[in-house]
Design an enzyme around this catalytic site. Structure first.
Site, PDB file in Angstrom:
ATOM      1  N   ASP A  18      10.348  -4.936  44.846  1.00  0.00           N
ATOM      2  CA  ASP A  18      11.546  -5.764  44.946  1.00  0.00           C
ATOM      3  C   ASP A  18      11.123  -7.213  45.094  1.00  0.00           C
ATOM      4  O   ASP A  18       9.967  -7.511  45.408  1.00  0.00           O
ATOM      5  CB  ASP A  18      12.403  -5.332  46.136  1.00  0.00           C
ATOM      6  CG  ASP A  18      13.870  -5.729  46.003  1.00  0.00           C
ATOM      7  OD1 ASP A  18      14.252  -6.301  44.955  1.00  0.00           O
ATOM      8  OD2 ASP A  18      14.637  -5.477  46.943  1.00  0.00           O
ATOM      9  N   GLY A  19      12.072  -8.098  44.868  1.00  0.00           N
ATOM     10  CA  GLY A  19      11.854  -9.523  45.045  1.00  0.00           C
ATOM     11  C   GLY A  19      13.075 -10.149  45.674  1.00  0.00           C
ATOM     12  O   GLY A  19      14.176  -9.579  45.647  1.00  0.00           O
ATOM     13  N   GLU A  62      11.216 -10.473  41.393  1.00  0.00           N
ATOM     14  CA  GLU A  62      11.325  -9.046  41.060  1.00  0.00           C
ATOM     15  C   GLU A  62      10.138  -8.626  40.196  1.00  0.00           C
ATOM     16  O   GLU A  62       9.493  -7.604  40.449  1.00  0.00           O
ATOM     17  CB  GLU A  62      12.627  -8.756  40.312  1.00  0.00           C
ATOM     18  CG  GLU A  62      13.892  -9.002  41.094  1.00  0.00           C
ATOM     19  CD  GLU A  62      14.281  -7.854  42.010  1.00  0.00           C
ATOM     20  OE1 GLU A  62      13.632  -6.788  41.983  1.00  0.00           O
ATOM     21  OE2 GLU A  62      15.248  -8.030  42.770  1.00  0.00           O
ATOM     22  N   ASP A  86      15.031  -2.376  41.535  1.00  0.00           N
ATOM     23  CA  ASP A  86      16.489  -2.477  41.516  1.00  0.00           C
ATOM     24  C   ASP A  86      16.978  -3.596  40.604  1.00  0.00           C
ATOM     25  O   ASP A  86      18.132  -3.988  40.666  1.00  0.00           O
ATOM     26  CB  ASP A  86      17.056  -2.626  42.935  1.00  0.00           C
ATOM     27  CG  ASP A  86      16.642  -3.908  43.626  1.00  0.00           C
ATOM     28  OD1 ASP A  86      15.997  -4.766  42.986  1.00  0.00           O
ATOM     29  OD2 ASP A  86      16.965  -4.057  44.815  1.00  0.00           O
ATOM     30  N   HIS A 140      20.526  -1.870  47.507  1.00  0.00           N
ATOM     31  CA  HIS A 140      21.451  -1.935  48.647  1.00  0.00           C
ATOM     32  C   HIS A 140      22.408  -0.747  48.660  1.00  0.00           C
ATOM     33  O   HIS A 140      23.573  -0.874  49.006  1.00  0.00           O
ATOM     34  CB  HIS A 140      22.219  -3.256  48.641  1.00  0.00           C
ATOM     35  CG  HIS A 140      21.317  -4.435  48.463  1.00  0.00           C
ATOM     36  ND1 HIS A 140      20.448  -4.872  49.434  1.00  0.00           N
ATOM     37  CD2 HIS A 140      21.108  -5.243  47.384  1.00  0.00           C
ATOM     38  CE1 HIS A 140      19.769  -5.908  48.972  1.00  0.00           C
ATOM     39  NE2 HIS A 140      20.138  -6.137  47.734  1.00  0.00           N
ATOM     40  N   ASP A 150      12.917  -4.150  49.997  1.00  0.00           N
ATOM     41  CA  ASP A 150      13.873  -5.255  50.084  1.00  0.00           C
ATOM     42  C   ASP A 150      13.646  -6.035  51.378  1.00  0.00           C
ATOM     43  O   ASP A 150      13.600  -7.269  51.375  1.00  0.00           O
ATOM     44  CB  ASP A 150      15.306  -4.721  50.020  1.00  0.00           C
ATOM     45  CG  ASP A 150      16.331  -5.827  50.147  1.00  0.00           C
ATOM     46  OD1 ASP A 150      16.439  -6.649  49.221  1.00  0.00           O
ATOM     47  OD2 ASP A 150      17.027  -5.875  51.183  1.00  0.00           O
TER      48      ASP A 150
END
Length: 167
Positions: A18-19, A62, A86, A140, A150
């Site tokens: 994730d980023g 990301e 994501d 999320h 995240d």
């Protein structure tokens, strides 16, 4: 959930990445977890985290999460890797658009330059000759692995913001 690999037999690596950015553009952070799995058993877990205190974007962070994980795996054997992120741009880019971009000289179907070409080219280099599958997971939405990366990416972005403010 990103646990589709449960029940699979044999050795494999599962990456969640994730980023995050504070502002877009703004200081950013990225994170990835790399699990070595044998069937349903987790053998080991590695976390990699990085940040960019300069102005960057969510998409670059990301992509940097995936790149960070694949850099760690660069010297790994040819064990299959499943990458979960994501960001649909990353998963669709790797699964659907990449070959067309390359064939068109790093141009989109609309003949515009591909954004973040430098990172896409690094992903191409890091995945060459490897058995890597790319999967999108809704962010999320309670996936524990996505929530973990995240939180790590957001902490890295906060650290990058602090560094940029003290510079």
């Amino acid at each position: 959930m990103s646990t589709f690999t449960e029940g699979s037999s044999g050795l494999r690596r599962v990456v969640h990445c994730d980023g995050a950015c504070i502002g877009n553009p703004g200081p950013g952070g990225w994170a990835a977890t790399i699990k070595v799995m044998d069937g349903d058993q987790e053998i080991s877990r590695t976390q990699v985290v990085g940040s960019e205190p300069a102005q960057t974007t969510n998409v670059r962070m990301e992509m940097s999460g995936a790149i960070g994980a694949l850099r760690v795996l660069r010297e790994a054997d040819d064990t299959p890797v499943a990458v979960f992120c994501d960001n649909e741009l990353v998963s669709r880019g790797m699964n659907e658009w990449l070959s067309g971009w390359i064939a068109r000289g790093w141009r989109t179907a609309a003949k515009k330059p591909v954004a973040n070409q430098d990172l896409w080219q690094e992903l191409v280099a890091l995945t060459a000759g490897r058995s890597i599958t790319w999967h999108w997971v809704k962010g999320h939405a309670g996936d524990p692995y996505n929530e973990e990366v995240d939180a790590l990416a957001n902490a890295a972005a906060a650290h990058a913001l602090q560094r940029s403010q003290s510079a």
